[in-house]
Design a protein around this motif. Structure first.
Motif, PDB file in Angstrom:
ATOM      1  N   GLY A 146       0.787  -1.225   0.000  1.00 31.25           N
ATOM      2  CA  GLY A 146       0.000   0.000   0.000  1.00 31.25           C
ATOM      3  C   GLY A 146       0.818   1.272   0.000  1.00 31.25           C
ATOM      4  O   GLY A 146       0.263   2.384  -0.102  1.00 31.25           O
ATOM      5  N   LYS A 147       2.144   1.173   0.117  1.00 33.37           N
ATOM      6  CA  LYS A 147       3.007   2.350   0.188  1.00 33.37           C
ATOM      7  C   LYS A 147       3.668   2.628  -1.163  1.00 33.37           C
ATOM      8  O   LYS A 147       4.085   1.707  -1.864  1.00 33.37           O
ATOM      9  CB  LYS A 147       4.098   2.155   1.248  1.00 33.37           C
ATOM     10  CG  LYS A 147       3.562   1.821   2.635  1.00 33.37           C
ATOM     11  CD  LYS A 147       2.761   2.958   3.227  1.00 33.37           C
ATOM     12  CE  LYS A 147       2.332   2.626   4.656  1.00 33.37           C
ATOM     13  NZ  LYS A 147       1.497   3.693   5.248  1.00 33.37           N
ATOM     14  N   TYR A 148       3.781   3.909  -1.483  1.00 29.33           N
ATOM     15  CA  TYR A 148       4.438   4.300  -2.738  1.00 29.33           C
ATOM     16  C   TYR A 148       5.948   4.108  -2.613  1.00 29.33           C
ATOM     17  O   TYR A 148       6.573   4.538  -1.644  1.00 29.33           O
ATOM     18  CB  TYR A 148       4.105   5.758  -3.045  1.00 29.33           C
ATOM     19  CG  TYR A 148       4.964   6.344  -4.140  1.00 29.33           C
ATOM     20  CD1 TYR A 148       4.751   6.017  -5.475  1.00 29.33           C
ATOM     21  CD2 TYR A 148       6.008   7.218  -3.841  1.00 29.33           C
ATOM     22  CE1 TYR A 148       5.554   6.541  -6.486  1.00 29.33           C
ATOM     23  CE2 TYR A 148       6.808   7.754  -4.831  1.00 29.33           C
ATOM     24  CZ  TYR A 148       6.575   7.407  -6.153  1.00 29.33           C
ATOM     25  OH  TYR A 148       7.371   7.927  -7.152  1.00 29.33           O
ATOM     26  N   ILE A 149       6.550   3.436  -3.599  1.00 30.28           N
ATOM     27  CA  ILE A 149       7.994   3.173  -3.599  1.00 30.28           C
ATOM     28  C   ILE A 149       8.706   4.013  -4.660  1.00 30.28           C
ATOM     29  O   ILE A 149       9.758   4.592  -4.426  1.00 30.28           O
ATOM     30  CB  ILE A 149       8.285   1.683  -3.841  1.00 30.28           C
ATOM     31  CG1 ILE A 149       7.576   0.820  -2.796  1.00 30.28           C
ATOM     32  CG2 ILE A 149       9.779   1.418  -3.837  1.00 30.28           C
ATOM     33  CD1 ILE A 149       8.001   1.083  -1.366  1.00 30.28           C
ATOM     34  N   GLY A 150       8.147   4.063  -5.850  1.00 35.87           N
ATOM     35  CA  GLY A 150       8.767   4.777  -6.964  1.00 35.87           C
ATOM     36  C   GLY A 150       8.049   4.432  -8.253  1.00 35.87           C
ATOM     37  O   GLY A 150       6.900   3.978  -8.245  1.00 35.87           O
ATOM     38  N   PHE A 151       8.749   4.595  -9.352  1.00 34.32           N
ATOM     39  CA  PHE A 151       8.186   4.269 -10.659  1.00 34.32           C
ATOM     40  C   PHE A 151       9.135   3.338 -11.402  1.00 34.32           C
ATOM     41  O   PHE A 151      10.349   3.317 -11.136  1.00 34.32           O
ATOM     42  CB  PHE A 151       7.971   5.535 -11.487  1.00 34.32           C
ATOM     43  CG  PHE A 151       6.583   6.097 -11.413  1.00 34.32           C
ATOM     44  CD1 PHE A 151       5.697   5.963 -12.475  1.00 34.32           C
ATOM     45  CD2 PHE A 151       6.148   6.736 -10.270  1.00 34.32           C
ATOM     46  CE1 PHE A 151       4.409   6.469 -12.394  1.00 34.32           C
ATOM     47  CE2 PHE A 151       4.869   7.259 -10.176  1.00 34.32           C
ATOM     48  CZ  PHE A 151       3.991   7.124 -11.251  1.00 34.32           C
ATOM     49  N   VAL A 152       8.594   2.566 -12.320  1.00 32.58           N
ATOM     50  CA  VAL A 152       9.402   1.757 -13.219  1.00 32.58           C
ATOM     51  C   VAL A 152       8.997   2.109 -14.637  1.00 32.58           C
ATOM     52  O   VAL A 152       7.810   2.324 -14.925  1.00 32.58           O
ATOM     53  CB  VAL A 152       9.212   0.245 -12.948  1.00 32.58           C
ATOM     54  CG1 VAL A 152       7.788  -0.202 -13.211  1.00 32.58           C
ATOM     55  CG2 VAL A 152      10.180  -0.582 -13.780  1.00 32.58           C
ATOM     56  N   SER A 153       9.966   2.207 -15.508  1.00 31.67           N
ATOM     57  CA  SER A 153       9.687   2.607 -16.887  1.00 31.67           C
ATOM     58  C   SER A 153      10.079   1.501 -17.858  1.00 31.67           C
ATOM     59  O   SER A 153      10.960   0.687 -17.560  1.00 31.67           O
ATOM     60  CB  SER A 153      10.436   3.891 -17.237  1.00 31.67           C
ATOM     61  OG  SER A 153      11.836   3.668 -17.228  1.00 31.67           O
ATOM     62  N   LYS A 154       9.437   1.500 -18.999  1.00 33.02           N
ATOM     63  CA  LYS A 154       9.799   0.540 -20.040  1.00 33.02           C
ATOM     64  C   LYS A 154      11.245   0.712 -20.456  1.00 33.02           C
ATOM     65  O   LYS A 154      11.961  -0.259 -20.688  1.00 33.02           O
ATOM     66  CB  LYS A 154       8.895   0.748 -21.267  1.00 33.02           C
ATOM     67  CG  LYS A 154       7.616  -0.066 -21.274  1.00 33.02           C
ATOM     68  CD  LYS A 154       6.930   0.101 -22.625  1.00 33.02           C
ATOM     69  CE  LYS A 154       5.623  -0.678 -22.668  1.00 33.02           C
ATOM     70  NZ  LYS A 154       4.948  -0.519 -23.977  1.00 33.02           N
ATOM     71  N   SER A 155      11.674   1.951 -20.543  1.00 32.60           N
ATOM     72  CA  SER A 155      13.035   2.209 -21.015  1.00 32.60           C
ATOM     73  C   SER A 155      14.072   1.620 -20.062  1.00 32.60           C
ATOM     74  O   SER A 155      15.096   1.087 -20.493  1.00 32.60           O
ATOM     75  CB  SER A 155      13.264   3.712 -21.187  1.00 32.60           C
ATOM     76  OG  SER A 155      13.055   4.383 -19.961  1.00 32.60           O
TER      77      SER A 155
END
Length: 593
Positions: free
Chosen positions: A567-576
């Motif tokens: 439930g906690k925000y960690i970060g983002f992951v991108s296709k690149s």
């Protein structure tokens, strides 16, 4: 420290004086020799325990020791594995495949001896499993740890695991060709000629060590008495179908029994209940005791009455129908006994049970035909051997290993045609129902093993938690767009996660969302971020399988997805970032080759 200095000096000397190719060949021989010694030690230990326990057995009466020995063996094995070795047992070859696929071919040092100890006790006390899988784990661990000791890369570690496997199988059966093929067919996904030679060396070395220490006292061997008759081909075709169906029965029943036992949470309750059930089966059907090779030898030598020794039915040994029904009962209960042994906490493999079940199936098949149609003249020994090949091919999904193993232990290729025929038909039959073997099915279902797909295999080796992007600036949902504009000036990214005081992601705002209004100072001071944000199209977790992540990218058509853990925000992951990690992995693997 001194040992490390010596090792370092040796490695420096090696780099100057021995090429990588020659060094691998030397290591292959060493791994094969040590695996061969391990196989001899394990086999000798089991036979010693069995001789000690069986010295007071009666040949022609019921032995109530059967009610005690298997149970004791499983309980002792559980205690040693749980409190001394502190490791979980189960199907050992599955663990080797997992280590290659998900653990960079690194196998714990304790595996070089743990399966030898536990399987010697389990099988020595009558557990209805085999020694082949434990010795494969031992040989694989020897190869992996020697590779780690001399700082070899992933590809070469994997190769030495294959060498350990080949040496172990070769030594325990005195079958160097079968050892090579098993390593290639079951353990190693793709093998080039350059990798093939070290496996050959390891297999031959393992066989030589076994011969030198044991002579002709190998696990199982038989000299062919009858030649192959082409007129029997229709019977062999039907045997192939029968072996495929028996393999399916073995596989499905193994899953079922182990699944039922796994629901018993207390380890000792599971061991006691499973051990008691196993003991009862063995009391009724003594041939199921231990590996069962003595039973197969009796059938091959035409001494079928010996199969009834120590059973309730020995007095009826002259009745051919009794023997047929007895063998049928053995066929039905052997898979239950093997699965119960492993599921209850014992240590062993399904290699020997598949050979045993195949031998009984082949003999039962031919014996039934000759009983119903006395004018037929089928070779019972030939059908027993070919049945061993058929069921092993189906259960292990290893048709070539099965063919060459039976060919080698019979010291000739007289039965090569029926072996190939039955093996192919059996494998095709079970493959229609079960695409993967017992060793690989659960790994494939969990995404821990991806056979015959190099792209997906490389992708699966990427850990999402290592490529999570945490440099995106967050904003509170109650902030204004004016506050967001201030972040835009500092940020190099065009995505702004909206995160509340609890660290939970409530939405996202992109630069495109506010591009038109960001120059309107009056409006942006009165607009709250919460009213302007949008929900992300999907989210992932940091421990999610990469294939699942790529599926979410595919469905959502997004280029960036938030990572949420508990439930906690960690970060983002991108296709690149995924593509970049994939490209790096691929380049590294190609360089290692």
């Amino acid at each position: 420290m001194r040992g490390n200095d010596v090792l370092l000096k040796f490695l420096i000397w090696r780099l100057r004086n021995i090429s990588d190719k020659n060094f691998i060949l030397i290591l292959a021989g060493i791994v094969g020799a040590i695996a061969g010694i391990a196989a001899v030690v394990l086999k000798s230990s089991v036979h010693f325990i069995q001789r000690m326990l069986e010295r007071n057995f009666y040949l022609y009466d019921i032995n109530f020791s059967y009610l005690v020995y298997p149970l004791i063996g499983i309980v002792i094995t559980l205690i040693i594995s749980k409190y001394v070795l502190k490791e979980k047992l189960g199907h050992g070859i599955t663990h080797v495949l997992y280590s290659i696929s998900k653990n960079s071919s690194i196998i714990k040092r304790s595996k070089m001896y743990s399966r030898m100890i536990t399987s010697a006790i389990t099988v020595g006390f009558g557990g209805s499993v085999g020694l082949e899988a434990p010795i494969v784990v031992t040989g694989s661990a020897i190869g992996s740890n020697i590779a780690q000791l001399v700082h070899l890369n992933y590809k070469k570690r994997t190769l030495l695991i294959g060498c350990g496997t080949a040496g172990a199988i070769s030594a325990i059966f005195n079958s160097p060709v079968a050892g090579v093929i098993f390593a290639i067919e079951v353990i190693l996904a793709d093998v080039t000629i350059s990798l093939f030679i070290p496996i050959l060396i390891a297999s031959v070395t393992g066989s030589l060590v076994s011969k030198a220490l044991l002579g002709n006292d190998i696990l199982f061997s038989f000299q062919l008495k009858d030649s192959f008759a082409a007129a029997d081909t229709p019977y062999y075709i039907l045997l192939g179908v029968a072996c495929g169906l028996v393999s399916l029965y073995f596989t499905r029943l193994t899953y079922f029994v182990e699944g039922k036992l796994s629901r018993i949470n207390n380890d000792f309750n599971r061991a006691l209940m499973g051990g008691a059930a196993l003991a009862l089966i063995i009391l009724i059907l003594p041939p199921i005791y231990g590996e069962g090779y003595e039973t197969i030898k009796s059938l091959l030598n035409g001494n079928e009455d010996e199969v009834l020794q120590r059973s309730l039915f020995y007095g009826l040994r002259e009745n051919g129908l009794i023997i047929i029904f007895f063998l049928f009962a053995v066929m039905l209960l052997k898979p239950i006994a093997s699965a119960t042994t492993i599921g209850a906490g014992g240590s062993g493999g399904i290699f020997a049970p598949s050979l045993f079940l195949g031998g009984v199936t082949g003999y039962f098949y031919a014996r039934t035909i000759t009983q119903v149609f006395p004018f037929t003249n089928l070779s019972l020994s030939n059908f027993t051997l070919v049945g061993m090949c058929g069921v092993m091919s189906g259960v292990l999904h290893a048709p070539l290993t099965a063919i060459f193993l039976i060919a080698e232990i019979t010291s000739g290729y007289t039965l090569f045609v029926p072996l190939m025929l039955v093996s192919a038909i059996s494998y095709s039959t079970i493959s229609y129902f079960e695409k993967y073997s017992i060793y690989t099915k659960h790994l494939v279902e969990k995404g821990d093993l991806i056979p015959n797909d190099k792209d997906r295999l490389v992708l699966s080796q990427i850990l999402l938690e290592k490529i999570v992007e945490t440099d995106l600036l967050t904003i509170h949902p109650n902030a204004t767009l004016d506050d967001l504009v201030k972040l835009v000036r500092k940020s190099r990214r065009n995505i702004f996660p909206v995160v509340n005081d609890l660290g939970e992601l409530e939405g996202i705002i992109t630069l495109d969302d506010v591009r038109e209004i960001m120059f309107n100072e009056e409006a942006r001071k009165s607009i709250i971020v919460r009213t302007w944000m949008t929900a992300p199209p999907a989210f992932v977790s940091s421990n999610e399988k990469m294939q699942s992540v790529m599926n979410k990218f595919e469905i959502s058509q997004a280029w960036n997805l938030p990572v949420i853990d508990n439930g906690k925000y960690i970060g983002f992951v991108s296709k690149s970032s995924i593509f970049s990690a994939y490209r790096s992995k691929l380049i590294r693997q190609n360089q290692e080759e």
